[in-house]
Design an enzyme around this catalytic site. Structure first.
Site, PDB file in Angstrom:
ATOM      1  N   ARG B 123      16.446 -13.262 -11.088  1.00  0.00           N
ATOM      2  CA  ARG B 123      16.875 -12.438  -9.951  1.00  0.00           C
ATOM      3  C   ARG B 123      16.681 -10.936 -10.165  1.00  0.00           C
ATOM      4  NH1 ARG B 123      20.904 -16.297 -10.275  1.00  0.00           N
ATOM      5  NH2 ARG B 123      20.774 -17.873  -8.634  1.00  0.00           N
ATOM      6  N   LYS B 144       7.008  -1.640  -3.332  1.00  0.00           N
ATOM      7  CA  LYS B 144       6.605  -2.860  -2.634  1.00  0.00           C
ATOM      8  C   LYS B 144       5.858  -3.763  -3.594  1.00  0.00           C
ATOM      9  CE  LYS B 144       5.839  -1.564   2.180  1.00  0.00           C
ATOM     10  NZ  LYS B 144       4.756  -1.609   3.203  1.00  0.00           N
ATOM     11  N   GLU B 186      -7.742   6.616  -0.612  1.00  0.00           N
ATOM     12  CA  GLU B 186      -6.291   6.549  -0.394  1.00  0.00           C
ATOM     13  C   GLU B 186      -5.630   7.870  -0.854  1.00  0.00           C
ATOM     14  OE1 GLU B 186      -3.965   3.864   1.546  1.00  0.00           O
ATOM     15  OE2 GLU B 186      -5.221   2.643   0.236  1.00  0.00           O
ATOM     16  N   LYS B 228       3.258  10.347  -1.169  1.00  0.00           N
ATOM     17  CA  LYS B 228       3.828   9.022  -0.910  1.00  0.00           C
ATOM     18  C   LYS B 228       5.300   8.997  -1.278  1.00  0.00           C
ATOM     19  CE  LYS B 228       3.378   4.132  -0.900  1.00  0.00           C
ATOM     20  NZ  LYS B 228       2.704   2.922  -1.378  1.00  0.00           N
ATOM     21  N   GLU B 238      11.012   0.930   4.765  1.00  0.00           N
ATOM     22  CA  GLU B 238      10.012   0.853   5.825  1.00  0.00           C
ATOM     23  C   GLU B 238      10.610   0.624   7.199  1.00  0.00           C
ATOM     24  OE1 GLU B 238       6.764  -1.845   5.162  1.00  0.00           O
ATOM     25  OE2 GLU B 238       5.482  -0.530   6.332  1.00  0.00           O
ATOM     26  N   ARG B 242       7.829   5.648   7.167  1.00  0.00           N
ATOM     27  CA  ARG B 242       6.875   5.049   6.244  1.00  0.00           C
ATOM     28  C   ARG B 242       5.608   4.564   6.950  1.00  0.00           C
ATOM     29  NH1 ARG B 242       8.911   1.863   0.812  1.00  0.00           N
ATOM     30  NH2 ARG B 242       6.857   1.297   0.107  1.00  0.00           N
ATOM     31  N   ASN B 246       0.225   4.308   7.043  1.00  0.00           N
ATOM     32  CA  ASN B 246      -0.792   3.378   7.530  1.00  0.00           C
ATOM     33  C   ASN B 246      -1.940   4.052   8.281  1.00  0.00           C
ATOM     34  OD1 ASN B 246       0.437   1.102   6.453  1.00  0.00           O
ATOM     35  ND2 ASN B 246       1.822   0.932   8.199  1.00  0.00           N
ATOM     36  N   HIS B 249      -5.247   2.299   8.647  1.00  0.00           N
ATOM     37  CA  HIS B 249      -5.093   0.908   8.219  1.00  0.00           C
ATOM     38  C   HIS B 249      -5.211  -0.116   9.348  1.00  0.00           C
ATOM     39  CE1 HIS B 249      -4.069   2.650   4.402  1.00  0.00           C
ATOM     40  NE2 HIS B 249      -3.827   1.465   3.847  1.00  0.00           N
ATOM     41  N   HIS B 253      -7.737  -2.654   8.171  1.00  0.00           N
ATOM     42  CA  HIS B 253      -7.402  -4.057   7.903  1.00  0.00           C
ATOM     43  C   HIS B 253      -8.282  -5.006   8.711  1.00  0.00           C
ATOM     44  CE1 HIS B 253      -3.079  -3.153   6.320  1.00  0.00           C
ATOM     45  NE2 HIS B 253      -3.959  -3.208   5.337  1.00  0.00           N
ATOM     46  N   HIS B 266     -10.883  -2.119   0.076  1.00  0.00           N
ATOM     47  CA  HIS B 266      -9.801  -1.605   0.912  1.00  0.00           C
ATOM     48  C   HIS B 266      -9.974  -0.106   1.206  1.00  0.00           C
ATOM     49  CE1 HIS B 266      -5.819  -1.177   2.597  1.00  0.00           C
ATOM     50  NE2 HIS B 266      -5.541  -0.227   1.718  1.00  0.00           N
TER      51      HIS B 266
HETATM   52  N1  LIG Z   1       2.372  -2.340  -3.445  1.00  0.00           N
HETATM   53  C1  LIG Z   1       1.805  -1.388  -2.758  1.00  0.00           C
HETATM   54  O1  LIG Z   1       2.463  -0.481  -2.280  1.00  0.00           O
HETATM   55  C2  LIG Z   1       0.331  -1.415  -2.605  1.00  0.00           C
HETATM   56  C3  LIG Z   1      -0.339  -0.301  -2.082  1.00  0.00           C
HETATM   57  C4  LIG Z   1      -1.712  -0.355  -1.987  1.00  0.00           C
HETATM   58  C5  LIG Z   1      -2.395  -1.481  -2.383  1.00  0.00           C
HETATM   59  N2  LIG Z   1      -1.711  -2.553  -2.878  1.00  0.00           N
HETATM   60  C6  LIG Z   1      -2.414  -3.740  -3.310  1.00  0.00           C
HETATM   61  O2  LIG Z   1      -3.307  -3.362  -4.346  1.00  0.00           O
HETATM   62  C7  LIG Z   1      -4.380  -4.279  -4.374  1.00  0.00           C
HETATM   63  C8  LIG Z   1      -5.647  -3.514  -4.553  1.00  0.00           C
HETATM   64  O3  LIG Z   1      -5.545  -2.716  -5.724  1.00  0.00           O
HETATM   65  P1  LIG Z   1      -6.813  -2.321  -6.575  1.00  0.00           P
HETATM   66  O4  LIG Z   1      -7.823  -1.721  -5.703  1.00  0.00           O
HETATM   67  O5  LIG Z   1      -6.334  -1.553  -7.753  1.00  0.00           O
HETATM   68  O6  LIG Z   1      -7.395  -3.763  -6.967  1.00  0.00           O
HETATM   69  P2  LIG Z   1      -7.499  -4.587  -8.318  1.00  0.00           P
HETATM   70  O7  LIG Z   1      -6.225  -4.604  -9.050  1.00  0.00           O
HETATM   71  O8  LIG Z   1      -8.070  -5.888  -7.942  1.00  0.00           O
HETATM   72  O9  LIG Z   1      -8.572  -3.762  -9.180  1.00  0.00           O
HETATM   73  C9  LIG Z   1      -9.888  -3.665  -8.699  1.00  0.00           C
HETATM   74  C10 LIG Z   1     -10.889  -4.207  -9.753  1.00  0.00           C
HETATM   75  O10 LIG Z   1     -10.966  -3.289 -10.841  1.00  0.00           O
HETATM   76  C11 LIG Z   1     -10.738  -3.971 -12.069  1.00  0.00           C
HETATM   77  N3  LIG Z   1     -10.100  -2.985 -12.939  1.00  0.00           N
HETATM   78  C12 LIG Z   1      -8.835  -2.526 -12.837  1.00  0.00           C
HETATM   79  N4  LIG Z   1      -8.650  -1.528 -13.713  1.00  0.00           N
HETATM   80  C13 LIG Z   1      -9.819  -1.383 -14.374  1.00  0.00           C
HETATM   81  C14 LIG Z   1     -10.248  -0.495 -15.386  1.00  0.00           C
HETATM   82  N5  LIG Z   1      -9.466   0.490 -15.843  1.00  0.00           N
HETATM   83  N6  LIG Z   1     -11.497  -0.639 -15.860  1.00  0.00           N
HETATM   84  C15 LIG Z   1     -12.330  -1.589 -15.361  1.00  0.00           C
HETATM   85  N7  LIG Z   1     -11.970  -2.431 -14.378  1.00  0.00           N
HETATM   86  C16 LIG Z   1     -10.740  -2.316 -13.905  1.00  0.00           C
HETATM   87  C17 LIG Z   1      -9.907  -5.146 -11.702  1.00  0.00           C
HETATM   88  O11 LIG Z   1     -10.016  -6.155 -12.670  1.00  0.00           O
HETATM   89  C18 LIG Z   1     -10.499  -5.525 -10.361  1.00  0.00           C
HETATM   90  O12 LIG Z   1     -11.652  -6.279 -10.577  1.00  0.00           O
HETATM   91  C19 LIG Z   1      -4.292  -5.086  -3.107  1.00  0.00           C
HETATM   92  O13 LIG Z   1      -3.837  -6.386  -3.425  1.00  0.00           O
HETATM   93  C20 LIG Z   1      -3.278  -4.361  -2.276  1.00  0.00           C
HETATM   94  O14 LIG Z   1      -2.530  -5.238  -1.442  1.00  0.00           O
HETATM   95  C21 LIG Z   1      -0.372  -2.528  -2.983  1.00  0.00           C
HETATM   96 ZN   LIG Z   2      -3.929   1.149   1.765  1.00  0.00          ZN
END
Ligand SMILES: NC(=O)c1ccc[n+]([C@@H]2O[C@H](COP(=O)([O-])OP(=O)(O)OC[C@H]3O[C@@H](n4cnc5c(N)ncnc54)[C@H](O)[C@@H]3O)[C@@H](O)[C@H]2O)c1
Ligand SMILES: [Zn+2]
Ligand SMILES: NC(=O)c1ccc[n+]([C@@H]2O[C@H](COP(=O)([O-])OP(=O)(O)OC[C@H]3O[C@@H](n4cnc5c(N)ncnc54)[C@H](O)[C@@H]3O)[C@@H](O)[C@H]2O)c1
Ligand SMILES: [Zn+2]
Lengths: 364, 364
Positions: B123, B144, B186, B228, B238, B242, B246, B249, B253, B266
């Protein structure tokens, strides 16, 4: 109808306990300002669905609420991530949004699963509990929700307080008597840890409670929920005080695990556990009364006070070890000091626990 | 090293941004009063595990911390309940308890999954983020966490703030350039919604940022996280403000969904979305500048500003419809009023959105 307020600052909520309340579900939704624009998801199990789903749906529809429903097989094995995912499928298909509500219509199993759905769907939506077992008076207070993992019970979960709890004691009439009795064990526990008068009242009213006398039942559920809510209000996130709620649970959980879930119901196992705790307490110097009165109370309810003889002492001990409350030959135990008072002991000798388990088996 | 404090009352936490920080993981754990008695679980993906896991493990071991690790396949498809359950298996086998910590070592995917493990294991236990992508500056603020459901992204989750975030910009050196560029989109968004000076600074420093110049990068990540964090501090769960996060987005999306996740990252999709929002804004009466400057900034980063021509306009529109922000011929949009300022519009004509999508395709 009686109303109890669980005080948790901005997460405070009422528990309504009374007769004929299922029919008031829609009215209660209105009273709590829940929008009729967003659909409601009712989660139940195969037993409660057949018995009460239609009634709840109708009560909601009368007030203009749209509903979807999802029903799981009865029993502990339904508290899984797989069924959580299925419930979310139904929620998405029904168009549940951030203003939607999830209802748990059932016992503690449905409460824990539905509560975890509500806690995590879109990162948390409204939750309403409609408990249909006596044991669920316990899960209706405190906001603990969870599913099981193949290796551990309740290990994946959250704290998610309901908006309100609607406790219709009429639903208890269809509950198998064994479930009634076992559920009352947890009610008695609330007396034993906090409220001497209530513990003695339970003893005196055992037959009324077993016969589901309305007045007695409403009073007992109210008092049971009240004790739990006082404890939880003082310690929402289980840091310290909340541990006293585990009276009887160290031995009880071990018995459940060794017996295989099913042979002993949870309430039955913790009744024996409370007897064990009382016996340990007496051996450590408390007056003999603590044990005799505890035994008398459980006897009045026809709850067994001995460990089934075929269960292996070593297995029970190692199941307790697994609970990791052991430390250098001693273990942590919640022990009664008197009826209505408990203490956390960090120094109970393992040898004394073993002796107690052995003794309780010879009783059986 | 720079330090930014995310203000969320008793859930406030610092983000450390600098070089060589992975080696400080153990020291940071000590600084944050994390006990060495309970094991730590490091969750990574196949890329970050190979590159950085050993370094983090060593830094923790030097300070006496015991670690376990769990690595998932790279990419969005790892955000599932099934992998959450697997992670919990590892956590249980390693003996994680309520004083344990989960570390996310990776990008947003690992951050979201590991964060949800931390939010739900027993939990809720401690959580530390070690972001290794630029996009993850976004997920490192706001708490999040989530996994995906086959029917919807991020639909099962929680709010769970980390204890701290350790952002070692050295890790970004191994990130594919396309991921760098998309992640910067972003960062730019954070300038566009809140901080005019920072938006222009991004434009002026585009080549430094793309070359991962340390000073520029630390400054940009700091400012991006700061915007942020200001927004999130004012609206943790949110409810309202917040939503401005977006920007870009709604269209973004839809493009991701129609292109099939993969064709557009993205960050690439929302860059086009931000151009779309700026164009709609101008059509609705804002000065032309809003659009020209926005385009100039994204051009400076080599981010595409047009929709891939082969994507079907109707499909894009219905993917947006699916987002359910539509109402009687109009839809809700976050629109720029000026560089560094946005507004929520509830009355953007669907016809104007469609016209804009069509226009952006002809550009491509
Ligand atoms: N929680 C939130 O507030 C929030 C906000 C924005 C995005 N997200 C989420 O984040 C995700 C996207 O994040 P992302 O773009 O970081 O994707 P990701 O974590 O998939 O990383 C992108 C790619 O880069 C590789 N990688 C990561 N770090 C590396 C490094 N230092 N060297 C080499 N390769 C590396 C990963 O293995 C992957 O193949 C989505 O699932 C999205 O929903 C969440
Ligand atoms: Zn985003
Ligand atoms: N969250 C908490 O704080 C908390 C506290 C205590 C127990 N629990 C959980 O509660 C669960 C046990 O609860 P329970 O004992 O209510 O079990 P349960 O929900 O499985 O109900 C017991 C049985 O009674 C049936 N049933 C329920 N209501 C009925 C009715 N009105 N008429 C006929 N049959 C009915 C059910 O289908 C089931 O077969 C455990 O999973 C335990 O972990 C949670
Ligand atoms: Zn119990």
């Amino acid at each position: 109808m009686r109303e109890l307020r669980v005080e948790l600052e901005e997460r405070s909520y009422p528990i309504y306990i009374g007769e004929g309340l299922l029919n008031e579900t829609g009215a209660m939704f209105e009273k709590h300002g829940i929008t009729a624009k967003s659909p409601v998801l009712i989660i139940s199990d195969e037993n409660t669905a057949g018995l009460y789903l239609r009634r709840v749906e109708d009560a909601l529809k009368q007030k203009g609420y749209r509903t979807a429903s999802y029903s799981v097989p009865a029993g502990e094995q339904s508290k899984t991530l797989a069924l959580l995912q299925d419930a979310v499928t139904v929620a998405l298909e029904a168009g549940l949004d951030r203003s939607s509500t999830v209802i748990a219509l059932g016992g503690g199993v449905v409460g824990d699963l539905a509560g975890f759905v509500a806690a995590t769907y879109m990162r948390g939506i409204r939750f309403v509990q409609i408990p249909t077992t006596i044991l669920a008076h316990d899960s209706s207070v405190g906001g603990k929700v969870a599913v099981n993992h193949p290796l551990a019970k309740n290990i994946i979960g959250a704290f998610h307080q309901p908006d309100f709890v609607l406790y219709d004691i009429d639903t208890l009439k269809t509950l198998p008597i064994r479930e009634v009795r076992a559920g009352l064990s947890e009610v008695i526990k609330h007396g034993l840890i906090w409220n001497e008068d209530f513990a003695y009242w339970c003893e005196a009213n055992a037959s009324k409670l077993l016969a589901l006398d309305s007045e007695a039942l409403i009073y007992a559920l109210y008092e049971g929920c009240k004790v739990k809510s006082i404890v939880v209000s003082q310690d929402e996130r289980e840091n310290d005080l909340r541990a006293i709620l585990n009276l009887g649970h160290t031995i009880g959980h071990a018995l459940e695990a060794v017996a295989g879930y099913g042979e002993l119901l949870h309430g039955e196992a913790i009744a024996i556990g409370m007897i064990g705790a009382a016996r340990i307490s007496v051996k450590m110097g408390q007056p003999q009364d603590v044990l005799t009165v505890t035994e008398r109370i459980f006897n009045a309810f026809g709850l067994r006070t001995a460990i089934p003889a075929h269960l292996d002492t070593d297995s029970i001990m190692s199941a307790m070890m697994h609970d990791k409350k052991f430390k250098e030959g001693t273990m942590v135990f919640i022990l009664p000091k008197a009826i209505g008072k408990v203490e956390i002991h960090k120094d109970v000798p393992i040898s004394l626990v073993k002796e107690t388990v052995d003794f309780l088996k010879q009783e059986g």
